[in-house]
Design an enzyme around this catalytic site. Structure first.
Site, mmCIF file in Angstrom:
data_model
loop_
_atom_site.group_PDB
_atom_site.id
_atom_site.type_symbol
_atom_site.label_atom_id
_atom_site.label_comp_id
_atom_site.label_asym_id
_atom_site.label_seq_id
_atom_site.Cartn_x
_atom_site.Cartn_y
_atom_site.Cartn_z
ATOM 1 N N HIS A 106 -8.218 -2.952 -6.440
ATOM 2 C CA HIS A 106 -8.214 -3.099 -4.977
ATOM 3 C C HIS A 106 -9.373 -2.273 -4.398
ATOM 4 O O HIS A 106 -9.684 -1.199 -4.898
ATOM 5 C CB HIS A 106 -6.873 -2.642 -4.399
ATOM 6 C CG HIS A 106 -6.723 -3.007 -2.956
ATOM 7 N ND1 HIS A 106 -7.316 -2.281 -1.948
ATOM 8 C CD2 HIS A 106 -6.097 -4.045 -2.355
ATOM 9 C CE1 HIS A 106 -7.039 -2.857 -0.784
ATOM 10 N NE2 HIS A 106 -6.304 -3.939 -1.004
ATOM 11 N N GLU A 156 -11.111 -10.286 -1.309
ATOM 12 C CA GLU A 156 -10.791 -9.477 -0.133
ATOM 13 C C GLU A 156 -12.070 -8.827 0.389
ATOM 14 O O GLU A 156 -12.454 -7.746 -0.096
ATOM 15 C CB GLU A 156 -9.779 -8.387 -0.497
ATOM 16 C CG GLU A 156 -8.463 -8.906 -1.029
ATOM 17 C CD GLU A 156 -7.347 -7.906 -0.811
ATOM 18 O OE1 GLU A 156 -6.351 -8.261 -0.172
ATOM 19 O OE2 GLU A 156 -7.477 -6.746 -1.251
ATOM 20 N N GLU A 177 -9.564 -0.404 -1.955
ATOM 21 C CA GLU A 177 -9.230 0.973 -1.567
ATOM 22 C C GLU A 177 -9.271 1.889 -2.787
ATOM 23 O O GLU A 177 -9.629 3.061 -2.683
ATOM 24 C CB GLU A 177 -7.857 1.000 -0.872
ATOM 25 C CG GLU A 177 -7.970 0.442 0.542
ATOM 26 C CD GLU A 177 -6.729 -0.270 1.036
ATOM 27 O OE1 GLU A 177 -5.650 -0.124 0.443
ATOM 28 O OE2 GLU A 177 -6.855 -1.001 2.039
ATOM 29 N N SER A 188 -6.744 -9.080 6.711
ATOM 30 C CA SER A 188 -6.259 -9.420 8.063
ATOM 31 C C SER A 188 -5.646 -10.814 8.157
ATOM 32 O O SER A 188 -5.829 -11.509 9.163
ATOM 33 C CB SER A 188 -7.374 -9.243 9.106
ATOM 34 O OG SER A 188 -7.754 -7.883 9.178
ATOM 35 N N LYS A 198 0.845 -1.206 0.000
ATOM 36 C CA LYS A 198 0.000 0.000 0.000
ATOM 37 C C LYS A 198 0.882 1.258 0.000
ATOM 38 O O LYS A 198 1.947 1.251 -0.609
ATOM 39 C CB LYS A 198 -0.988 -0.053 1.173
ATOM 40 C CG LYS A 198 -1.780 -1.373 1.175
ATOM 41 C CD LYS A 198 -2.966 -1.375 2.088
ATOM 42 C CE LYS A 198 -3.678 -2.730 1.974
ATOM 43 N NZ LYS A 198 -4.898 -2.806 2.775
#
Ligand code: 13P
Length: 250
Positions: A94, A166, A96, A212, A11
Site C-alpha cells: 500500500h 491507487e 502508505e 476516494s 487502515k
C-alpha cells in the site's frame, strides 16, 4: 468474465469492539450480492471480525505481513499467523506503507512471493504520486511497481495476484481519478501483464481501483472495461456507504 471484488481497507481505524460493530452492520447489507466482498481490519481485530463473518461470504484480509514465515522479527506478523486468524487475503505494498514505512518494490516482491507460497490471495497496490503524474512518469512508475513486485515469480503463480491501482494523489483527498484516467492506467497494467502472463491469463486478472471511491462515483468507475471493483478506504468505515459501493459493482 471477471467477478467484481470490493475490499475495505480499514487502515489504522477501529478497536476490536468497534470493528465488530462495523462488520455486523455490513454483513446483512451485502448478503447474497454477486460481488466478492472483503474487509481488511487491523491485526488486532481479525479474530473478532472472523467470528462475525462465520457463515458469511465476506472474505477476511490483513493489511500487511512479513516476508518470512517465522523468526526473530519483533513486531511483525507472518502469513501463517494470518491464515490461522482466518485471513484469505492480504494487502501488499500500500502506498502508505511505501511512503511511511520505507517499503520498496524489492520488499513487496519478497512479501508477494511469501503470500503466494502460503496460499494467501495478495492484493498488490500500485500507483503514482501527483508529482510523478505531472512529470509524465505514470507508466514508468506504475509498471515499474508491477514488474518489481513480480520479479522472479513464475507466470503460472503470478496469475493469482489481485492488483489495486491507487493513485497516491487520490487517496484520502476526496479527489478521485476520473473514470477515464483510471481506465487508462488499468488498461496499461493489463497490457503489461499480458506480456508477462499471456493474454488469456491477463484477461482473467482482476484490477481494483482505489482512491476516494464513494457511493456517488463508484458505478462510473466500475463500469470501465478494465476496472474490476474497488479498494475502499474512508467510505469502508461506514456500513451504508460501503454496501452502496458494493452494489455499484453489480
Ligand atoms: P480512500 O478511499 O480513503 O481514498 O483510501 C483509499 C485507499 O487507500 C484504500 O487502500
Amino acid at each position: 468474465m471477471r467477478r467484481p471484488i470490493v475490499a475495505g481497507n480499514w487502515k489504522m481505524h477501529k478497536t476490536a469492539a468497534e470493528a465488530v460493530e462495523l462488520v455486523e452492520g455490513i454483513k446483512p447489507l451485502v448478503a447474497g450480492l454477486d460481488v466478492e466482498v472483503v474487509v481488511c481490519p487491523p491485526f488486532t481485530s481479525l479474530q473478532a471480525v472472523r467470528a462475525i463473518l462465520a457463515n458469511s461470504a465476506i472474505g477476511l484480509g490483513a493489511q500487511n505481513m512479513h516476508w518470512e514465515r517465522q523468526g526473530a522479527f519483533t513486531g511483525e506478523i507472518s502469513s501463517d499467523m494470518l491464515l490461522a486468524a482466518g485471513c484469505s487475503y492480504v494487502l501488499l505494498g500500500h502506498s502508505e506503507r511505501r511512503q511511511f514505512c520505507g517499503e520498496d518494490d524489492s520488499l513487496v516482491n519478497r512479501k508477494l512471493a511469501c503470500a503466494l507460497q502460503a496460499d494467501l490471495c495478495p492484493i498488490v497496490c500500485v500507483g503514482e504520486t501527483l508529482q510523478e503524474r505531472e512529470a509524465g512518469r505514470i507508466e514508468e512508475v506504475v509498471l515499474g511497481q508491477v514488474g518489481g513486485a513480480l520479479s522472479g515469480i513464475e507466470a503460472s503463480t503470478a496469475r493469482a495476484v489481485l492488483w489495486a491501482y491507487e493513485p497516491v494523489w487520490a487517496i484520502g483527498t476526496g479527489v478521485t481519478a476520473t473514470a477515464e484516467q483510471a481506465e487508462e492506467v488499468h488498461a496499461m497494467i493489463r497490457h503489461f501483464l499480458a506480456e508477462h502472463l499471456g493474454k488469456a491469463a491477463a484477461d482473467e486478472v482482476r484490477i481494483q481501483y482505489g482512491g476516494s471511491v464513494k457511493p456517488e462515483n463508484a458505478a462510473e468507475l466500475f463500469a470501465q472495461d478494465n476496472i474490476d471493483g474497488g479498494l475502499i478506504g474512508g467510505a469502508a468505515l461506514d456500513a451504508g456507504q460501503f454496501a452502496a459501493i458494493v452494489k455499484a459493482a453489480l
